[in-house]
Motif scaffolding. Sequence first.
Motif, PDB file in Angstrom:
ATOM      1  N   LEU B 206       0.835  -1.208   0.000  1.00 48.68           N
ATOM      2  CA  LEU B 206       0.000   0.000   0.000  1.00 48.68           C
ATOM      3  C   LEU B 206       0.866   1.254   0.000  1.00 48.68           C
ATOM      4  CD1 LEU B 206      -2.959   1.026   0.213  1.00 48.68           C
ATOM      5  CD2 LEU B 206      -2.592   1.206   2.663  1.00 48.68           C
ATOM      6  N   GLY B 207       2.029   1.159   0.619  1.00 44.72           N
ATOM      7  CA  GLY B 207       2.897   2.320   0.666  1.00 44.72           C
ATOM      8  C   GLY B 207       4.104   2.074   1.551  1.00 44.72           C
ATOM      9  N   ILE B 208       5.048   2.998   1.470  1.00 40.30           N
ATOM     10  CA  ILE B 208       6.256   2.929   2.289  1.00 40.30           C
ATOM     11  C   ILE B 208       6.378   4.244   3.029  1.00 40.30           C
ATOM     12  CG2 ILE B 208       8.763   2.626   2.269  1.00 40.30           C
ATOM     13  CD1 ILE B 208       8.363   1.448  -0.609  1.00 40.30           C
ATOM     14  N   ILE B 209       6.336   4.182   4.354  1.00 41.30           N
ATOM     15  CA  ILE B 209       6.444   5.402   5.137  1.00 41.30           C
ATOM     16  C   ILE B 209       7.882   5.500   5.652  1.00 41.30           C
ATOM     17  CG2 ILE B 209       5.449   6.758   7.015  1.00 41.30           C
ATOM     18  CD1 ILE B 209       3.393   5.766   4.835  1.00 41.30           C
ATOM     19  N   PRO B 210       8.615   6.514   5.240  1.00 43.86           N
ATOM     20  CA  PRO B 210       9.998   6.613   5.690  1.00 43.86           C
ATOM     21  C   PRO B 210      10.080   6.955   7.183  1.00 43.86           C
ATOM     22  CG  PRO B 210       9.387   8.552   4.421  1.00 43.86           C
ATOM     23  CD  PRO B 210       8.232   7.603   4.327  1.00 43.86           C
ATOM     24  N   ALA B 237       3.841  10.308   1.959  1.00 48.55           N
ATOM     25  CA  ALA B 237       3.721   8.861   1.752  1.00 48.55           C
ATOM     26  C   ALA B 237       2.370   8.350   2.246  1.00 48.55           C
ATOM     27  CB  ALA B 237       4.860   8.136   2.467  1.00 48.55           C
ATOM     28  N   TYR B 238       1.877   8.880   3.366  1.00 45.51           N
ATOM     29  CA  TYR B 238       0.569   8.471   3.880  1.00 45.51           C
ATOM     30  C   TYR B 238      -0.554   8.933   2.949  1.00 45.51           C
ATOM     31  CZ  TYR B 238       1.763   6.572   8.510  1.00 45.51           C
ATOM     32  OH  TYR B 238       2.211   5.791   9.528  1.00 45.51           O
ATOM     33  N   ILE B 239      -0.424  10.160   2.422  1.00 40.25           N
ATOM     34  CA  ILE B 239      -1.472  10.681   1.532  1.00 40.25           C
ATOM     35  C   ILE B 239      -1.557   9.829   0.265  1.00 40.25           C
ATOM     36  CG2 ILE B 239      -2.086  12.650   0.045  1.00 40.25           C
ATOM     37  CD1 ILE B 239      -0.950  14.460   2.365  1.00 40.25           C
ATOM     38  N   GLU B 240      -0.380   9.426  -0.242  1.00 38.64           N
ATOM     39  CA  GLU B 240      -0.385   8.553  -1.429  1.00 38.64           C
ATOM     40  C   GLU B 240      -0.975   7.188  -1.103  1.00 38.64           C
ATOM     41  OE1 GLU B 240       3.383   8.258  -3.333  1.00 38.64           O
ATOM     42  OE2 GLU B 240       3.469  10.410  -3.778  1.00 38.64           O
ATOM     43  N   ALA B 241      -0.612   6.662   0.070  1.00 35.13           N
ATOM     44  CA  ALA B 241      -1.145   5.350   0.473  1.00 35.13           C
ATOM     45  C   ALA B 241      -2.673   5.419   0.584  1.00 35.13           C
ATOM     46  CB  ALA B 241      -0.527   4.913   1.803  1.00 35.13           C
ATOM     47  N   GLY B 247      -8.398   3.227  -4.281  1.00 32.66           N
ATOM     48  CA  GLY B 247      -8.446   2.610  -5.597  1.00 32.66           C
ATOM     49  C   GLY B 247      -7.660   3.304  -6.689  1.00 32.66           C
ATOM     50  N   GLU B 248      -6.999   4.400  -6.337  1.00 35.76           N
ATOM     51  CA  GLU B 248      -6.212   5.098  -7.346  1.00 35.76           C
ATOM     52  C   GLU B 248      -4.947   4.294  -7.649  1.00 35.76           C
ATOM     53  OE1 GLU B 248      -4.423   9.512  -7.582  1.00 35.76           O
ATOM     54  OE2 GLU B 248      -6.383   9.378  -6.603  1.00 35.76           O
ATOM     55  N   GLU B 249      -4.568   4.250  -8.913  1.00 36.27           N
ATOM     56  CA  GLU B 249      -3.361   3.493  -9.246  1.00 36.27           C
ATOM     57  C   GLU B 249      -2.159   4.415  -9.299  1.00 36.27           C
ATOM     58  OE1 GLU B 249      -3.334   0.550 -12.180  1.00 36.27           O
ATOM     59  OE2 GLU B 249      -5.237  -0.322 -11.523  1.00 36.27           O
ATOM     60  N   LEU B 250      -1.395   4.407  -8.210  1.00 35.99           N
ATOM     61  CA  LEU B 250      -0.217   5.253  -8.114  1.00 35.99           C
ATOM     62  C   LEU B 250       0.980   4.338  -7.903  1.00 35.99           C
ATOM     63  CD1 LEU B 250      -1.115   8.073  -5.549  1.00 35.99           C
ATOM     64  CD2 LEU B 250      -0.307   8.413  -7.872  1.00 35.99           C
ATOM     65  N   PRO B 251       2.012   4.471  -8.708  1.00 39.34           N
ATOM     66  CA  PRO B 251       3.175   3.615  -8.468  1.00 39.34           C
ATOM     67  C   PRO B 251       3.856   3.963  -7.141  1.00 39.34           C
ATOM     68  CG  PRO B 251       3.644   5.258 -10.158  1.00 39.34           C
ATOM     69  CD  PRO B 251       2.180   5.366  -9.841  1.00 39.34           C
ATOM     70  N   VAL B 252       4.363   2.935  -6.450  1.00 42.38           N
ATOM     71  CA  VAL B 252       5.075   3.164  -5.188  1.00 42.38           C
ATOM     72  C   VAL B 252       6.550   3.397  -5.503  1.00 42.38           C
ATOM     73  CG1 VAL B 252       5.622   2.241  -2.904  1.00 42.38           C
ATOM     74  CG2 VAL B 252       3.501   1.563  -4.044  1.00 42.38           C
ATOM     75  N   VAL B 253       7.066   4.509  -5.033  1.00 42.12           N
ATOM     76  CA  VAL B 253       8.484   4.780  -5.235  1.00 42.12           C
ATOM     77  C   VAL B 253       9.226   4.422  -3.951  1.00 42.12           C
ATOM     78  CG1 VAL B 253      10.199   6.538  -5.801  1.00 42.12           C
ATOM     79  CG2 VAL B 253       7.916   6.656  -6.806  1.00 42.12           C
TER      80      VAL B 253
END
Lengths: 90, 271
Positions: B206-210, B237-241, B247-253
């Motif tokens: 779902l995401g990576i929180i630094p 990072a939380y907002i993107e997650a 359901g938005e398709e956002l690539p995880v960097v």
Amino acid sequence: MNLFDLFKRRGSAPVARERLQVLLAYERRNRSQPDLVSVLREEIMAVIAKHVQIDQDYLQVSMDRGETMSTLEIDIQIPNKSARPLAMSA
Amino acid sequence: MGKVVVVTSGKGGVGKTTSTAALGAAVARTGKKVALVDFDVGLRNLDLIMGAERRVVFDLVNVIQGTAKLSQALIRDKRVETLFLLPASQTRDKDALTEEGVGEVIDKLRSVFDYVFCDSPAGIERGAQLAMRFADEAVIVTNPEVSSVRDSDRIIGLLDARTVKAEQGEQIAKHVLVTRYDAARAARGEMLSIDDVLEILSTPLLGIIPESQDVLKASNLGSPVTLSDPTNSAARAYIEAAKRLEGEELPVVVPFERKGFLDRLFGRRAA
């Protein structure tokens, strides 16, 4: 840190990864058999209850997992006083 | 009908409450109606992280036992008006929550809110199982560290066996949220990499929180990190997650730290 350590720098993460993979493979296998011991325990208890009245606490079922073989240990204690054959009381 | 999302981990201290607050606030900021439910009966903390600790009058247990109405127990956030909190009780009676009671409360919340986030207590006992029981989706908060990954694996097993959805033969959607990720340490091979974690857990990311000072600062202030300063790296990072959760398709960097010459030579931070 000695001079040798300066050149040896693979880090500890690969070790962590390998240990986890081995451990989780084992834990997942055990999880997929839904607690064999408690299933056995219930069924054994049901069989015994047909003939002798015993308390849950008098039945011990345990499983010892070994490398090549596992041992299933069943210990049933029938106390002399409370154990009345059902046939007699009927 | 709203979506019920459980935020869980097995292990304590990995960031469940922080993540519940941050994700919930990020979703609510977009105008969706969001309820955050604290399931950690006896050790509630979501109220503190949300900065609402002095506004708690009634709690989840009061609602279940019928001594308060749900509308009385819900606390509206002062910053985002579509964000609500249902605090846990501080009672020490661990049987205060019943499955039927929790089910009723979740059903009511589901009919009013777009998202219901359930902040699970640590462990795999009753409280944690009730938090996940009625969930449609799960966010599994994991630190890139052996004990956290092992416990996450255990929780994934429970999600697939003990949730209402799983018992009905449906799949509960699971997402891994890696928190406290230190790019520099991962680059030096001192920390499990994102690929390692995902491969071991075989669950989508779902995401990576630094790892970030801003997270501690936000909890000191009693504000979800996504509200206190939405521009810092953890908040972003939380907002993107949160967007991916919707359901938005956002690539995880993957956070990346360039290795300097000394790092490359010695494999450690040049102090």
